[in-house]
Enzyme design. Structure first.
Site, PDB file in Angstrom:
ATOM      1  N   ARG A 115     -24.595   8.221   3.733  1.00 45.15           N
ATOM      2  CA  ARG A 115     -23.422   8.930   4.272  1.00 45.15           C
ATOM      3  C   ARG A 115     -22.948   9.957   3.252  1.00 45.15           C
ATOM      4  O   ARG A 115     -22.595  11.078   3.604  1.00 45.15           O
ATOM      5  CB  ARG A 115     -22.291   7.930   4.587  1.00 45.15           C
ATOM      6  CG  ARG A 115     -22.622   6.980   5.725  1.00 45.15           C
ATOM      7  CD  ARG A 115     -21.384   6.231   6.211  1.00 45.15           C
ATOM      8  NE  ARG A 115     -20.877   5.236   5.277  1.00 45.15           N
ATOM      9  CZ  ARG A 115     -21.242   3.949   5.254  1.00 45.15           C
ATOM     10  NH1 ARG A 115     -22.129   3.516   6.130  1.00 45.15           N
ATOM     11  NH2 ARG A 115     -20.718   3.122   4.375  1.00 45.15           N
ATOM     12  N   LYS A 164      -5.155  14.043  10.482  1.00 48.73           N
ATOM     13  CA  LYS A 164      -5.492  14.049  11.904  1.00 48.73           C
ATOM     14  C   LYS A 164      -5.208  12.697  12.539  1.00 48.73           C
ATOM     15  O   LYS A 164      -5.439  11.655  11.910  1.00 48.73           O
ATOM     16  CB  LYS A 164      -6.978  14.384  12.095  1.00 48.73           C
ATOM     17  CG  LYS A 164      -7.379  14.495  13.566  1.00 48.73           C
ATOM     18  CD  LYS A 164      -8.882  14.495  13.777  1.00 48.73           C
ATOM     19  CE  LYS A 164      -9.367  13.120  14.147  1.00 48.73           C
ATOM     20  NZ  LYS A 164     -10.760  13.096  14.634  1.00 48.73           N
ATOM     21  N   LYS A 213      -4.805  20.073  18.319  1.00 49.00           N
ATOM     22  CA  LYS A 213      -6.245  19.932  18.559  1.00 49.00           C
ATOM     23  C   LYS A 213      -6.441  19.360  19.969  1.00 49.00           C
ATOM     24  O   LYS A 213      -6.469  18.142  20.148  1.00 49.00           O
ATOM     25  CB  LYS A 213      -6.868  19.020  17.494  1.00 49.00           C
ATOM     26  CG  LYS A 213      -8.359  18.735  17.723  1.00 49.00           C
ATOM     27  CD  LYS A 213      -9.030  18.187  16.475  1.00 49.00           C
ATOM     28  CE  LYS A 213     -10.473  17.800  16.753  1.00 49.00           C
ATOM     29  NZ  LYS A 213     -11.246  17.532  15.557  1.00 49.00           N
TER      30      LYS A 213
HETATM   31  P1  13P Z   1     -15.964  16.330  18.469  1.00 51.34           P
HETATM   32  O1  13P Z   1     -15.908  17.817  18.247  1.00 51.34           O
HETATM   33  O2  13P Z   1     -17.320  15.738  18.267  1.00 51.34           O
HETATM   34  O3  13P Z   1     -15.287  15.932  19.777  1.00 51.34           O
HETATM   35  O4  13P Z   1     -15.101  15.655  17.304  1.00 51.34           O
HETATM   36  C1  13P Z   1     -13.895  16.206  16.977  1.00 51.34           C
HETATM   37  C2  13P Z   1     -12.959  15.163  16.540  1.00 51.34           C
HETATM   38  O5  13P Z   1     -12.434  15.231  15.454  1.00 51.34           O
HETATM   39  C3  13P Z   1     -12.651  14.068  17.466  1.00 51.34           C
HETATM   40  O6  13P Z   1     -11.542  13.363  16.982  1.00 51.34           O
END
Ligand code: 13P
Length: 343
Positions: A48, A138, A221
């Site tokens: 990872r 996030k 987002k």
């Molecule tokens: P994806 O663009 O693969 O949907 O992932 C973005 C993300 O941070 C999901 O929480």
């Protein structure tokens, strides 16, 4: 530490700077294992680390990346030569961020729905993450657009959690990425996605208001307004772009500096084409529109690398290509033939 709205606003703007976007490299241990299984790589801590290290060392790729979302393990990891991975991101001119939710759990009495957990102890975790270099965070909530779902219970409960998370972040001078994700992997039509997305965003912004979150110091987002992946007939690029911009105009106050989409299972080129279509047709929106992609930025480099040290350069090249394509899309300057030239 008192909240500094000027600082939050400066970071939020840098995260959505023109022609750049966010790399979501915050897969939990379970999710990265699924990705590695696909390419036949064992998900060890070292693999990872090696994988993420080569992404962050890709100068050509990172040129288009304003910020990187990390997972708890990664924000503490060091590169092979001992440099903290966070330092590599900073040296590339990008901002380190951290996923702080603890994942989705079944919502009681609400079949097929989830609530995102992780608020307990979050204030203390944010202090630690700030010390480790995180300047943004996030939190992801998910909503199912099928069979009479989502329920208001789900939208409201997740909206409250997103809002409390965002307020806690701002209190610690960390920019919250607020991620309410209407899932794309069902058979619903685009009308359903549009209606659900509008409702979810309206409720989310109401809760952000009640929680005293400063919109100038956050990034949204969201999902795009799109047909479900299993729908019989799927809407085309222009329709996705127009419907997404319409809903965002209805729901997202102009004080929000930027919107960075998730890819949500779209193909890499689809995710790029949709973002480009929005920016090409709407150059003067109140917020910037960019990407915060996980799979749509990483599927190609993962495949090219496949866990072999001799493929690192190929992996970096694949990452740089996707990052450049999405950087162009964030400025409305992407063209489909740029993909073919590289292939
Ligand atoms: P994806 O663009 O693969 O949907 O992932 C973005 C993300 O941070 C999901 O929480």
């Amino acid at each position: 530490m008192g909240m500094d709205l000027g600082e939050l606003n400066r970071i939020a703007k840098a995260m959505v700077a023109k022609g750049k976007g966010i790399l979501a490299a915050d897969e939990s241990s379970g999710t990265i294992k699924k990705r590695f299984d696909k390419i036949g790589v064992e998900s060890t801590e070292e693999n990872r680390r090696d994988y993420r290290e080569f992404l962050f060392r890709s100068t050509d790729g990172m040129r288009h990346i304003s910020g990187v979302i990390l997972y708890d393990e990664t924000i503490r990891q060091k590169a092979k030569d001992g440099t903290p991975l966070v330092k590599l991101i900073e040296q590339a001119g990008s901002i380190p961020g951290i996923k702080v939710d603890k994942g989705t759990k079944p919502l009681p009495f609400s079949k097929d729905e989830t609530i995102t957990e992780g608020l307990d102890g979050l204030r203390e975790r944010l202090v630690e993450y700030r010390g480790l270099g995180a300047r943004f965070a996030k939190w992801r909530a998910t909503y199912t657009p099928t069979q009479g779902r989502p329920s208001y219970n789900c939208i409201n409960a997740n909206g409250q959690a997103l809002a409390r998370y965002a307020a806690l972040c701002q209190e610690e001078n960390i920019v919250p990425i607020v991620e309410p994700e209407v899932l794309m992997d069902f058979d619903n039509d685009i009308d359903t996605c549009e209606a659900v997305t509008e409702w979810v965003l309206k409720e989310t912004f109401a809760q952000l208001y009640y929680a005293n979150v400063a919109l100038e110091g956050m990034v949204l987002k969201p999902n795009m307004v799109i047909s479900g992946m299993k729908a019989e007939k799927r809407a085309g690029v222009q329709e996705v772009a127009e419907r997404t911009v319409k809903v965002l105009k209805r729901c997202v106050p102009a004080a929000v500096p930027g919107i960075a989409f998730l890819s949500g299972g779209q193909s890499e080129e689809e995710a790029t084409a949709h973002l480009n279509a929005m920016n090409a047709a709407h150059p003067n929106l109140p917020w910037s529109l960019t990407f915060s992609y996980g799979r749509a930025l990483q599927a190609a480099p993962q495949k090219a690398w496949s866990g072999r040290a001799e493929n690192v350069t190929a992996g970096q090249k694949a990452f740089a290509h996707r990052a450049r394509m999405n950087g162009l899309a964030a400025a409305g300057q992407w063209k489909a033939d740029l993909e073919k030239q590289a292939a």
